[in-house]
Write an enzyme that holds these catalytic residues in place. Structure first.
Site, PDB file in Angstrom:
ATOM      1  N   ARG A  16       3.206 -10.693  -1.066  1.00 30.94           N
ATOM      2  CA  ARG A  16       3.070  -9.148  -1.298  1.00 30.94           C
ATOM      3  C   ARG A  16       4.215  -8.571  -0.361  1.00 30.94           C
ATOM      4  O   ARG A  16       4.304  -7.440  -1.282  1.00 30.94           O
ATOM      5  CB  ARG A  16       2.142  -8.699  -1.974  1.00 30.94           C
ATOM      6  CG  ARG A  16       0.614  -8.348  -0.555  1.00 30.94           C
ATOM      7  CD  ARG A  16      -0.162  -8.136  -1.290  1.00 30.94           C
ATOM      8  NE  ARG A  16      -0.834  -6.827  -1.367  1.00 30.94           N
ATOM      9  CZ  ARG A  16      -2.133  -6.311  -0.933  1.00 30.94           C
ATOM     10  NH1 ARG A  16      -2.742  -6.913  -0.650  1.00 30.94           N
ATOM     11  NH2 ARG A  16      -2.361  -4.259  -1.406  1.00 30.94           N
ATOM     12  N   HIS A  35       0.950  -1.101   0.153  1.00 30.45           N
ATOM     13  CA  HIS A  35      -0.532  -0.455   0.253  1.00 30.45           C
ATOM     14  C   HIS A  35       1.088   1.209  -0.224  1.00 30.45           C
ATOM     15  O   HIS A  35       0.494   2.248  -0.751  1.00 30.45           O
ATOM     16  CB  HIS A  35      -1.206  -0.035   0.907  1.00 30.45           C
ATOM     17  CG  HIS A  35      -2.139  -1.070   0.941  1.00 30.45           C
ATOM     18  ND1 HIS A  35      -3.734  -1.155   1.706  1.00 30.45           N
ATOM     19  CD2 HIS A  35      -2.435  -1.923   0.316  1.00 30.45           C
ATOM     20  CE1 HIS A  35      -4.376  -1.540   1.656  1.00 30.45           C
ATOM     21  NE2 HIS A  35      -3.492  -2.402   0.111  1.00 30.45           N
ATOM     22  N   ASN A  67      -4.431  -8.031  -5.540  1.00 32.20           N
ATOM     23  CA  ASN A  67      -3.174  -7.757  -5.034  1.00 32.20           C
ATOM     24  C   ASN A  67      -2.928  -9.247  -4.390  1.00 32.20           C
ATOM     25  O   ASN A  67      -1.860 -10.149  -4.120  1.00 32.20           O
ATOM     26  CB  ASN A  67      -3.025  -6.261  -4.339  1.00 32.20           C
ATOM     27  CG  ASN A  67      -3.083  -5.295  -4.837  1.00 32.20           C
ATOM     28  OD1 ASN A  67      -2.630  -5.836  -6.246  1.00 32.20           O
ATOM     29  ND2 ASN A  67      -3.507  -4.286  -4.940  1.00 32.20           N
ATOM     30  N   ASP A  68      -4.335  -9.432  -3.643  1.00 33.91           N
ATOM     31  CA  ASP A  68      -4.196 -10.505  -2.385  1.00 33.91           C
ATOM     32  C   ASP A  68      -4.398 -12.061  -3.840  1.00 33.91           C
ATOM     33  O   ASP A  68      -4.047 -12.618  -3.065  1.00 33.91           O
ATOM     34  CB  ASP A  68      -5.165 -10.006  -1.756  1.00 33.91           C
ATOM     35  CG  ASP A  68      -4.754  -9.291   0.035  1.00 33.91           C
ATOM     36  OD1 ASP A  68      -3.574  -9.192   0.492  1.00 33.91           O
ATOM     37  OD2 ASP A  68      -5.757  -8.347   0.020  1.00 33.91           O
ATOM     38  N   GLU A  96     -10.936 -11.836  -3.438  1.00 42.17           N
ATOM     39  CA  GLU A  96      -9.617 -12.144  -2.886  1.00 42.17           C
ATOM     40  C   GLU A  96      -9.051 -13.076  -2.255  1.00 42.17           C
ATOM     41  O   GLU A  96      -7.438 -12.836  -2.556  1.00 42.17           O
ATOM     42  CB  GLU A  96      -8.850 -10.498  -2.252  1.00 42.17           C
ATOM     43  CG  GLU A  96      -9.841  -9.962  -0.984  1.00 42.17           C
ATOM     44  CD  GLU A  96      -8.984  -8.853  -0.701  1.00 42.17           C
ATOM     45  OE1 GLU A  96      -8.233  -8.648  -1.138  1.00 42.17           O
ATOM     46  OE2 GLU A  96      -9.944  -8.569   0.146  1.00 42.17           O
ATOM     47  N   ARG A 121     -14.936   0.307   1.116  1.00 44.98           N
ATOM     48  CA  ARG A 121     -14.659  -1.526   1.547  1.00 44.98           C
ATOM     49  C   ARG A 121     -14.423  -1.105   2.638  1.00 44.98           C
ATOM     50  O   ARG A 121     -14.102  -0.036   2.994  1.00 44.98           O
ATOM     51  CB  ARG A 121     -13.457  -1.647   0.624  1.00 44.98           C
ATOM     52  CG  ARG A 121     -13.297  -2.669   1.824  1.00 44.98           C
ATOM     53  CD  ARG A 121     -11.882  -2.900   0.523  1.00 44.98           C
ATOM     54  NE  ARG A 121     -10.706  -2.323   0.876  1.00 44.98           N
ATOM     55  CZ  ARG A 121      -9.697  -3.189   1.118  1.00 44.98           C
ATOM     56  NH1 ARG A 121      -8.723  -3.921  -0.014  1.00 44.98           N
ATOM     57  NH2 ARG A 121      -8.225  -2.776   1.686  1.00 44.98           N
ATOM     58  N   CYS A 141      -9.923  -4.296  -9.036  1.00 48.51           N
ATOM     59  CA  CYS A 141      -9.373  -3.378  -8.479  1.00 48.51           C
ATOM     60  C   CYS A 141      -7.495  -3.667  -8.054  1.00 48.51           C
ATOM     61  O   CYS A 141      -7.831  -2.365  -7.228  1.00 48.51           O
ATOM     62  CB  CYS A 141     -10.227  -2.617  -7.359  1.00 48.51           C
ATOM     63  SG  CYS A 141     -10.413  -3.857  -6.331  1.00 48.51           S
ATOM     64  N   ARG A 177     -10.818   2.760   0.415  1.00 50.43           N
ATOM     65  CA  ARG A 177      -9.452   1.733   0.984  1.00 50.43           C
ATOM     66  C   ARG A 177      -9.778   2.270   2.752  1.00 50.43           C
ATOM     67  O   ARG A 177      -9.211   3.302   3.334  1.00 50.43           O
ATOM     68  CB  ARG A 177      -8.514   1.998   1.384  1.00 50.43           C
ATOM     69  CG  ARG A 177      -7.600   0.525   0.059  1.00 50.43           C
ATOM     70  CD  ARG A 177      -6.046   0.260   0.156  1.00 50.43           C
ATOM     71  NE  ARG A 177      -6.418  -0.411  -0.819  1.00 50.43           N
ATOM     72  CZ  ARG A 177      -5.544  -0.186  -2.231  1.00 50.43           C
ATOM     73  NH1 ARG A 177      -5.359   0.991  -3.239  1.00 50.43           N
ATOM     74  NH2 ARG A 177      -5.619  -1.391  -3.465  1.00 50.43           N
TER      75      ARG A 177
HETATM   76  C1  PEP Z   1      -6.760  -6.198  -3.965  1.00 52.04           C
HETATM   77  O1  PEP Z   1      -5.842  -6.940  -2.377  1.00 52.04           O
HETATM   78  O2  PEP Z   1      -5.970  -6.541  -4.811  1.00 52.04           O
HETATM   79  C2  PEP Z   1      -6.975  -5.310  -3.339  1.00 52.04           C
HETATM   80  C3  PEP Z   1      -7.351  -3.988  -4.743  1.00 52.04           C
HETATM   81  O3  PEP Z   1      -6.997  -4.484  -1.717  1.00 52.04           O
HETATM   82  P1  PEP Z   1      -5.618  -4.327  -1.073  1.00 52.04           P
HETATM   83  O4  PEP Z   1      -4.784  -4.102  -2.539  1.00 52.04           O
HETATM   84  O5  PEP Z   1      -5.936  -2.925  -0.171  1.00 52.04           O
HETATM   85  O6  PEP Z   1      -5.681  -5.339  -0.132  1.00 52.04           O
HETATM   86 MG    MG Z   2      -6.896  -6.905  -0.294  1.00 51.41          MG
END
Ligand code: PEP
Ligand code: MG
Length: 602
Positions: free
Chosen positions: A479, A193, A468-469, A445, A337, A516, A300
């Site tokens: 990550r 992040h 991402n997750d 995710e 979210r 996303c 977020r």
């Molecule tokens: C993700 O997990 O892809 C996502 C957009 O949420 P975050 O990056 O906030 O975990």
């Molecule tokens: Mg996530």
């Protein structure tokens, strides 16, 4: 001059004097001007006196308990406060090296700890813990004298660059980036992040440097090139001048030309693609609007926890924040979210001792596989209900969508939905009925949610795929861990098959599905995602312009053919080769240049 190379995660060049931040333990280290030295000494003395008063108080309370003998422990700590190797040594360091008191205390502690660590006597070795306890108290009192986290950088001079072991998103959200020009960190990865935030704030950054904090003393000149990932320590004057001339002027969200029409992107053959924005701070809304985002696909909300202290984060303050968002983006929709934090990140907030998100994700009690996001909300019903109440109330003021993070299957969605209905009933009972519940979506995710997407699609109003997750859990790659960031591969066939499964499951139920994760912002991957059937994306505002360019040059039939070819590949390399082939490469235009990927050409 020394040269280090890490991962450039936010483009641009900056040069400035180094300020060090060590989060573990949290200590900032910066040079103080000679006339400031007496101030630092006075702070240290006062912190010592406060610590003494607290220890005396603890000692006398223990004397009244059933274990009065334990008082000797604190007697020993009181003596340590006067040990010449601790506070006196720290005073000497401040006077000799012109550094701030926090760092001087930490340095003195480390010197002392070495002596304890090498002691033969087990009893002596155990005393290290007592010293650490005293040092923690001193540091806490120094912090109190300075104020809360937001003020941590208060005395840092403008035009500096931040060198940190790690930079948590909450810390990054609190830094005054007008004053601090850029940062370089030991750890980190492009999808953490903090990297996302850096890009949205246009702060040049290099991460994954390994041990940059060990190599840069405070006050030394450092050049950071977030495009190439290069960090120069103590560069000669001509390099400094050169770097200064290349320094990219900082774009403030407020400098954007607010009010550009929100417009979806349209492919060359007329297919409409929604490009929404991921935002962390309400102030990012301006950037989202000026990029022409068709809505907020991901707010977020946990960044509210990061920037507000426990007591201040009431239903009312949340309501105001959500209302400002939906009104500010009207007539576009805003997807909020619910909090995505783990229990260790929430602890300071829950106990009222500070702001949340103190620890990076993946570390601490909750961590990446623990009690986090909707799981945490479900076991902290009051926290959840306050947020849901604020969201439902805000939904009266614009187009709001609620999204649950980290849903693992249908049960989570049902339970969270039931909580939402209950809160709506309570609002109705107090005379504030909600006419229509906002759409409720789930983030896809966790692999289990992806696998059961067909079941979830029957009960959710929309999906948003959080790659991402999803990638980290599917490929078992943390990550946030720079050492394995090369294995974090969005183009792994397992990832692509999972995406195809989710997209198909949603399509069968005519459910809207967006993506996303950071993957959407990669101009090379975007045509593939469109070819797989996605028509809605959410990304950091800075990435929208590049994505729009890609979409406008894309032919959807060509994208579908590309996807078909890609899905026959068994390896990442095979997928890469397909993507590199014409015509999509020219459609992507920007290639895989990381600058272009983040829209730095703007
Ligand atoms: C993700 O997990 O892809 C996502 C957009 O949420 P975050 O990056 O906030 O975990
Ligand atoms: Mg996530």
């Amino acid at each position: 001059m020394h040269r280090l190379t890490g991962i450039g995660v936010s483009p641009g060049v900056v040069v400035g004097r180094a300020v060090l931040l060590l989060q573990n333990p949290l200590v900032i280290r910066f040079p103080v001007r000679p006339e400031q030295v007496p101030v630092e000494l006075a702070r240290l003395d006062e912190a010592r006196e406060r610590s003494r008063r607290e220890l005396l108080d603890i000692k006398s309370r223990i004397a009244r308990t059933a274990a009065p003998d334990l008082g000797y422990l604190f007697e020993a700590q009181l003596l340590m406060l006067d040990d010449p190797m601790l506070v006196t040594r720290a005073r000497d360091l401040i006077a000799a090296e012109h550094v701030n008191a926090e760092w001087a205390v930490q340095q003195a502690f480390e010197e002392l700890a070495t002596i304890f660590d090498t002691a033969q006597d087990a009893y002596l070795r155990e005393r290290r813990g007592d010293v650490a306890d005293v040092v923690g108290r001193l540091r806490m009192n120094l912090g109190r004298l300075r104020g809360r986290g937001a003020d941590l950088f208060a005395d840092v001079e403008a035009g500096t660059v931040l060198i940190a072991d790690q930079l948590t998103p909450s810390m990054a959200a609190q830094v005054d980036w007008q004053k601090i020009l850029g940062f370089a960190t030991d750890g980190g990865s492009p999808t953490h992040h903090t990297a996302i935030l850096a890009r949205s704030l246009h702060v040049p950054a290099v991460v994954g440097l390994g041990s940059v904090t060990g190599r840069i003393p405070p006050g030394v000149m450092v050049a950071i090139d977030g495009s190439s990932g290069v960090v120069l320590i103590d560069p000669p004057d001509e390099v400094v001048e050169e770097a200064k001339s290349r320094t990219t002027p900082r774009v403030r969200a407020s400098d954007h030309n607010i009010g550009r029409e929100a417009s979806p992107a349209v492919t060359a053959d007329g297919a409409v693609i929604a490009l929404e924005a991921n935002i962390e701070l309400p102030a990012d809304m301006a950037a989202a609007r000026s990029a022409g985002a068709t809505g907020i696909g991901l707010y977020r909300s946990e960044f509210l926890l990061a920037t507000t202290s426990g007591a201040a984060l009431t239903e009312e303050s949340q309501f105001e924040a959500y209302r400002a968002l939906v009104e500010g983006m009207a007539p576009a929709a805003v997807t909020v979210r619910t909090f995505d934090v783990d229990d260790s990140q929430l602890q300071p907030w829950a106990t009222g001792t500070g702001t949340a998100m103190g620890a990076p994700r993946g570390v601490g009690a909750g961590g990446a596989l623990g009690l986090r996001a909707v799981r945490l909300s479900l076991v902290m019903p009051e926290l959840f209900r306050v947020q849901l109440r604020a969201l439902l109330r805000a939904s009266r003021h614009g187009r709001l969508r609620i999204m649950f993070p980290f849903v693992s299957g249908v049960e989570d969605l049902r339970t969270a939905r039931a909580a939402l209905r209950q809160v709506a009933d309570e609002l109705a009972a107090r005379g504030e009925p909600i006419d229509a519940l906002p759409p409720v979506g789930v983030m896809i995710e966790i692999p289990s949610a992806a696998v059961t997407a067909d079941l979830l699609a029957r009960e959710a109003d929309f999906f948003s795929i959080g790659t991402n997750d999803l990638i980290q859990y599917l490929l078992a790659v943390d990550r946030t861990d720079a050492r394995v960031s090369r294995l974090f591969e969005p183009l792994h066939p397992a990832v692509l098959r999972t995406l195809r499964h989710v997209i198909r499951a949603a399509a069968r139920r005519h459910l809207s599905v967006s993506l996303c994760g950071e993957m959407a912002a990669d101009p090379v991957i975007l045509p593939l995602l469109i070819g797989l059937g996605l028509t809605s994306f959410s990304m950091s505002p800075a990435a929208i312009a590049v994505a729009r360019g890609v979409v406008e040059r894309l032919d959807s039939a060509a994208a579908a053919r590309l996807a078909a070819r890609v899905m026959r590949q068994a390896t990442v390399a095979g997928v890469e080769r397909c993507l590199a082939r014409e015509p999509v490469r020219s459609l992507a235009g920007a290639g895989r240049d990381p600058d272009a990927r983040q829209g730095s050409h703007e």
